[in-house]
Design an enzyme around this catalytic site. Structure first.
Site, mmCIF file in Angstrom:
data_model
loop_
_atom_site.group_PDB
_atom_site.id
_atom_site.type_symbol
_atom_site.label_atom_id
_atom_site.label_comp_id
_atom_site.label_asym_id
_atom_site.label_seq_id
_atom_site.Cartn_x
_atom_site.Cartn_y
_atom_site.Cartn_z
ATOM 1 N N ASP A 1 0.832 -1.204 0.000
ATOM 2 C CA ASP A 1 0.000 0.000 0.000
ATOM 3 C C ASP A 1 0.865 1.252 0.000
ATOM 4 O OD1 ASP A 1 -2.131 -1.686 0.083
ATOM 5 O OD2 ASP A 1 -2.733 -1.222 2.136
ATOM 6 N N GLU B 1 3.924 1.628 -1.214
ATOM 7 C CA GLU B 1 4.526 1.848 -2.528
ATOM 8 C C GLU B 1 3.504 2.428 -3.502
ATOM 9 O OE1 GLU B 1 7.861 -1.510 -3.285
ATOM 10 O OE2 GLU B 1 5.913 -2.298 -2.603
ATOM 11 N N ASP C 1 0.875 4.258 -2.659
ATOM 12 C CA ASP C 1 0.637 5.646 -2.243
ATOM 13 C C ASP C 1 1.745 6.567 -2.735
ATOM 14 O OD1 ASP C 1 -1.680 4.892 -0.996
ATOM 15 O OD2 ASP C 1 -0.798 4.778 1.011
ATOM 16 N N SER D 1 -36.419 -3.675 -13.745
ATOM 17 C CA SER D 1 -36.339 -4.487 -12.536
ATOM 18 C C SER D 1 -36.668 -5.929 -12.903
ATOM 19 C CB SER D 1 -37.303 -3.969 -11.467
ATOM 20 O OG SER D 1 -38.626 -3.963 -11.976
ATOM 21 N N LEU D 2 -36.419 -6.859 -11.990
ATOM 22 C CA LEU D 2 -36.648 -8.272 -12.251
ATOM 23 C C LEU D 2 -37.900 -8.767 -11.537
ATOM 24 C CD1 LEU D 2 -33.016 -9.694 -11.940
ATOM 25 C CD2 LEU D 2 -34.274 -9.137 -14.021
ATOM 26 N N GLU E 1 -26.486 -16.493 -11.198
ATOM 27 C CA GLU E 1 -25.513 -15.648 -10.506
ATOM 28 C C GLU E 1 -26.104 -15.103 -9.208
ATOM 29 O OE1 GLU E 1 -26.345 -11.509 -12.968
ATOM 30 O OE2 GLU E 1 -25.251 -13.141 -13.945
ATOM 31 N N LYS F 1 -27.424 -12.516 -6.474
ATOM 32 C CA LYS F 1 -28.098 -11.218 -6.575
ATOM 33 C C LYS F 1 -27.556 -10.314 -5.474
ATOM 34 C CE LYS F 1 -32.670 -9.022 -6.802
ATOM 35 N NZ LYS F 1 -32.386 -8.001 -5.781
ATOM 36 N N ASP G 1 -27.111 -7.363 -3.051
ATOM 37 C CA ASP G 1 -28.083 -6.459 -2.438
ATOM 38 C C ASP G 1 -27.446 -5.084 -2.302
ATOM 39 O OD1 ASP G 1 -30.425 -5.598 -1.324
ATOM 40 O OD2 ASP G 1 -30.007 -6.363 0.675
ATOM 41 N N ARG H 1 -30.074 3.965 -10.997
ATOM 42 C CA ARG H 1 -31.190 3.402 -11.756
ATOM 43 C C ARG H 1 -32.409 4.320 -11.691
ATOM 44 N NH1 ARG H 1 -35.759 0.649 -10.450
ATOM 45 N NH2 ARG H 1 -36.661 -0.567 -12.151
ATOM 46 N N GLU I 1 -23.895 -3.286 -9.795
ATOM 47 C CA GLU I 1 -24.505 -3.126 -8.479
ATOM 48 C C GLU I 1 -23.454 -2.616 -7.505
ATOM 49 O OE1 GLU I 1 -28.330 -3.897 -6.415
ATOM 50 O OE2 GLU I 1 -27.675 -3.810 -8.507
ATOM 51 N N TYR J 1 -19.977 -4.752 -8.528
ATOM 52 C CA TYR J 1 -19.922 -5.870 -9.465
ATOM 53 C C TYR J 1 -20.714 -5.459 -10.705
ATOM 54 C CZ TYR J 1 -17.902 -9.454 -6.397
ATOM 55 O OH TYR J 1 -17.059 -10.186 -5.609
ATOM 56 N N LYS K 1 -31.008 -16.179 -15.752
ATOM 57 C CA LYS K 1 -31.200 -15.443 -17.000
ATOM 58 C C LYS K 1 -31.045 -16.373 -18.198
ATOM 59 C CE LYS K 1 -28.921 -11.284 -15.099
ATOM 60 N NZ LYS K 1 -27.742 -10.397 -15.235
ATOM 61 N N LYS L 1 -35.641 -14.871 -4.455
ATOM 62 C CA LYS L 1 -35.296 -14.156 -3.227
ATOM 63 C C LYS L 1 -35.209 -15.126 -2.047
ATOM 64 C CE LYS L 1 -35.010 -10.224 -3.130
ATOM 65 N NZ LYS L 1 -35.942 -9.107 -3.098
ATOM 66 N N CYS M 1 -30.944 8.646 33.916
ATOM 67 C CA CYS M 1 -29.858 8.121 33.083
ATOM 68 C C CYS M 1 -29.065 7.085 33.876
ATOM 69 C CB CYS M 1 -28.941 9.256 32.643
ATOM 70 S SG CYS M 1 -27.430 8.708 31.810
ATOM 71 N N CYS N 1 -25.257 8.778 34.457
ATOM 72 C CA CYS N 1 -24.996 9.949 35.297
ATOM 73 C C CYS N 1 -26.112 10.243 36.302
ATOM 74 C CB CYS N 1 -24.755 11.184 34.421
ATOM 75 S SG CYS N 1 -26.237 11.799 33.596
ATOM 76 N N CYS O 1 -31.056 11.909 27.834
ATOM 77 C CA CYS O 1 -30.442 12.254 29.115
ATOM 78 C C CYS O 1 -30.273 13.766 29.169
ATOM 79 C CB CYS O 1 -29.085 11.565 29.235
ATOM 80 S SG CYS O 1 -28.102 12.158 30.630
ATOM 81 N N CYS P 1 -22.780 14.279 31.371
ATOM 82 C CA CYS P 1 -22.922 12.815 31.365
ATOM 83 C C CYS P 1 -21.693 12.184 30.722
ATOM 84 C CB CYS P 1 -24.170 12.416 30.596
ATOM 85 S SG CYS P 1 -24.399 10.633 30.475
#
Length: 656
Positions: free
Chosen positions: A27, A29, A31, A76-77, A105, A107, A109, A128, A163, A213, A279, A303, A397, A400, A415, A420
């Site tokens: 990382d 190198e 940077d 949409s599906l 594949e 799905k 979220d 979308r 997605e 993805y 698909k 789903k 509380c 306190c 509170c 506190c």
């Protein structure tokens, strides 16, 4: 090594790290390479290109997102919830296509987006939206390092669909930080990804650890493809991070078996999935099948149901947040749900507990919202034994002892203790956070230790610390102590607007802090303002005004501000307009200007008292246009709003 060669090297390592997950250098190198490129571009600004790795993060916060109309609708599906429904889907396909071949594949979220490329260069990204109209979030998408800014081939035109998601590690880290600072938690990774991608400030989006993805080609020129799986292979070759797909599945029972396997792997995946997508692979067959008014006939989304487990709610305890909110939390008999052991779950507020009739001692069903956040789904009253107890909010509380109160217009109890310890710890964590005073090295562990040792009891105490104090803390050596003191000292120079946000005043976010700072110019002026004066400021309103006025009316606040000032903390705005040529004027920027970046143009407008908006309306005074100006220019012409190119804008600036 010239600037072009250096960009090639950085693109190569970026692809290996973020797409292939096979880094060849450290990382540090990487940077250093990026830093060298920044220096070369600073010395040669004319050589900065849109696909440069330095252009991923930056830009000023937008006023709003322009609308993008999708040439190819982002459909949409059709969601289905049983294997029998999958079999019915297959039968409908076979009624039209004799021998379909499917792909299967996961799905993801997340949030569906479109990425558009011209001659291999990423030029626009959008959400979308409703499938026809989305929002232009190009600058935020550029912060996602797995999105190539330049493709491996100069494809004349390409639009892909992907997605955007938040990996589970990033989500847990984000929510842990928000919990410490008393901010509302995101319900699930999808909610967090959507909220992050729609941040008006791309620098905030860049800190959220988003990923993507890609799973479909929407439009393409210069390359011919005949199947979905062939298209995905082409996308991989172009440099995209592509969804893992099982191609060439002919039997629906085999499809169901693959869907089941994906469901069983949910716990071990780095990101959240809520189903599997089936698909038809052949694109010509897709055209024959067509679409309904709602979704394509050639695809279906199975789903997964949320996993639920039964356990006992042993107790309900109260946690105090940064702003004093008292949140009930369920203490549970540990139970394993969706891949991890759960022993605590939030109960949100007393209204939620009463609505669900949740009692201490109840058998309850637990699930993870978005497969991440433990949540009590419901109580099981039929399993009660008679010794369960109804929970009542405490009057004081637990930290306190100050009274807990609830306003008529709020669901939460708060509170009322000014000092506190629970509020103090989370308040200081927020104060030191990156979005606020940005004190590097002052994390939650160090802050809690400073509080335990009695070295701090307010924000101001941070500026009275010395290296010797800090060096006494466990695991903090002399060098670390010196670095922390230097970081604390550097934070004294932050803008007044940043300090206003850091103080944790209710309803005052970063933008409200900036607006207040630019309007009043100093803490003295703000503290002397009436509630009415504050509420009349554009974008502030009554709610923020009342909160700010109440905060600065408190004697403890005046004492705190006075002490911060004596300790050298800046109390003035550093970005107040230096002129008034554009006082009260609203500008909209569109297209690429010949010499000025958007940030530079915005700075010049604001320096003269003007305001930059993200959308054109009747209230817009000028539209500043460059090359490839889009719909904003057309709307400005329709409304008859004055249009300026860069020379005209600069001429306007130079007028007496």
């Amino acid at each position: 090594m010239d600037i072009h060669e250096l960009r090639e090297i950085i693109h190569h390592h970026n692809y290996l790290y973020y797409v292939k997950d096979m880094p060849e250098i450290s990382d540090y190198e990487f940077d250093m390479l990026l830093q060298k490129l920044k220096e070369m571009e600073a010395a040669n600004p004319a050589l900065i290109t849109p696909d440069s790795p330095t252009q991923r993060v930056g830009g000023v916060p937008a006023e709003g997102f322009p609308t993008v109309t999708h040439t190819v609708p982002m459909e949409s599906l059709n969601d289905i919830f049983s294997f029998d429904a999958l079999r019915e889907f297959d039968q409908k396909v076979r009624a039209v296509i004799a021998k379909p071949v499917y792909t299967v594949e996961p799905k993801i979220d997340g949030l569906s987006v479109s990425l558009e490329y011209r001659n291999g260069i990423f030029y626009r990204g959008s959400t979308r939206g409703d499938g026809v109209n989305g929002e232009d979030v190009t600058q935020n998408l550029k912060t996602i390092r797995s999105i190539p800014l330049r493709l491996s081939k100069k494809v004349p035109f390409l639009e892909v669909r992907g997605e955007v998601f938040m990996p589970r590690k990033s989500f847990l880290k984000l929510n842990a930080a928000r919990e410490l600072t008393g901010e509302p938690l995101f319900a699930n990774p999808r909610n967090a990804a959507a909220g992050s991608l729609r941040q008006l400030d791309p620098n905030i989006a860049a800190q959220r650890g988003l990923d993507i993805y890609v799973f479909n080609i929407q439009q393409i020129e210069g390359i011919t493809i005949s199947t979905h799986s062939q298209g995905l292979a082409e996308l991989r070759a172009l440099g995209f991070k592509v969804i893992d797909t099982q191609p060439g599945v002919e039997n629906i029972e085999e499809v169901i078996n693959l869907v089941s396997q994906i469901g069983e792997s949910r716990d071990v995946l780095a990101c959240d999935i809520d189903g599997a997508v089936v698909k038809v692979d052949d694109l010509a067959q897709r055209d024959v099948l067509g679409s309904t008014s709602k979704f394509p006939r050639w695809a279906a989304a199975y789903k997964f149901p949320p996993e639920q487990k039964e356990t006992t709610l042993e107790d309900i305890i109260i946690q105090i947040g940064r702003t004093g909110v008292a949140t009930p939390n369920a203490v549970l008999t540990p139970v394993r749900v969706a891949g991890s052991t759960v022993s605590r779950a939030t109960l949100h507020n007393i209204d939620f507990i009463r609505e669900k009739d949740i009692r201490i001692g109840d058998r309850v069903l637990i699930q993870k919202a978005g497969d991440i956040i433990p949540a009590v789904s419901c109580a099981l009253p039929q399993k009660r034994k008679g010794n369960e107890t109804i929970f009542k909010m405490p009057s004081a509380c637990p930290v306190c002892g100050a009274p807990l109160v609830r306003k008529d217009d709020e669901a939460a109890y708060r509170c009322t203790g000014d000092r506190c310890p629970a509020q103090l710890a989370r308040g200081i964590i927020h104060f030191a956070s990156r979005d606020a005073m940005d004190i590097d090295g002052l994390g939650p562990a160090v802050i809690n230790k400073l509080l335990e040792e009695g070295l701090i009891s307010s924000f101001a105490d941070l500026y009275a610390l010395n290296a010797e104090d800090i060096a006494t803390i466990d695991k903090m050596g002399a060098k670390s102590a010196e670095n922390l003191i230097a970081s604390i000292a550097a934070s004294k120079k932050r803008d007044m607007g940043v300090l206003l946000f850091a103080l944790g005043i209710r309803h005052v976010g970063k933008r409200a802090g900036m607006i207040l700072a630019q309007h009043f110019g100093s803490f003295d002026a703000l503290m002397q303002a009436s509630k009415e004066e504050i509420s009349e400021i554009h974008e502030i309103g009554d709610k923020i005004a009342e909160s700010v006025w109440n905060y600065f009316s408190h004697p403890d606040t005046k004492e705190l501000v006075d002490r911060l000032q004596k300790l050298g903390v800046n109390m003035h705005t550093l970005s107040k307009p230096t002129g008034n040529r554009f006082a009260g004027k609203t500008f909209v920027l569109t297209g690429t200007l010949p010499t000025l970046s958007r940030a530079e143009a915005t700075k010049k407008i604001e320096a003269e008292g003007g305001r930059v908006s993200g959308s054109v309306s009747k209230k817009t005074d000028y539209v500043l246009v460059g090359e490839e100006a889009g719909s904003k220019l057309a709307k400005a012409e329709t409304l008859g709003i004055p249009i300026l190119d860069e020379p005209a804008f600069l001429s306007l600036l130079e007028k007496e």
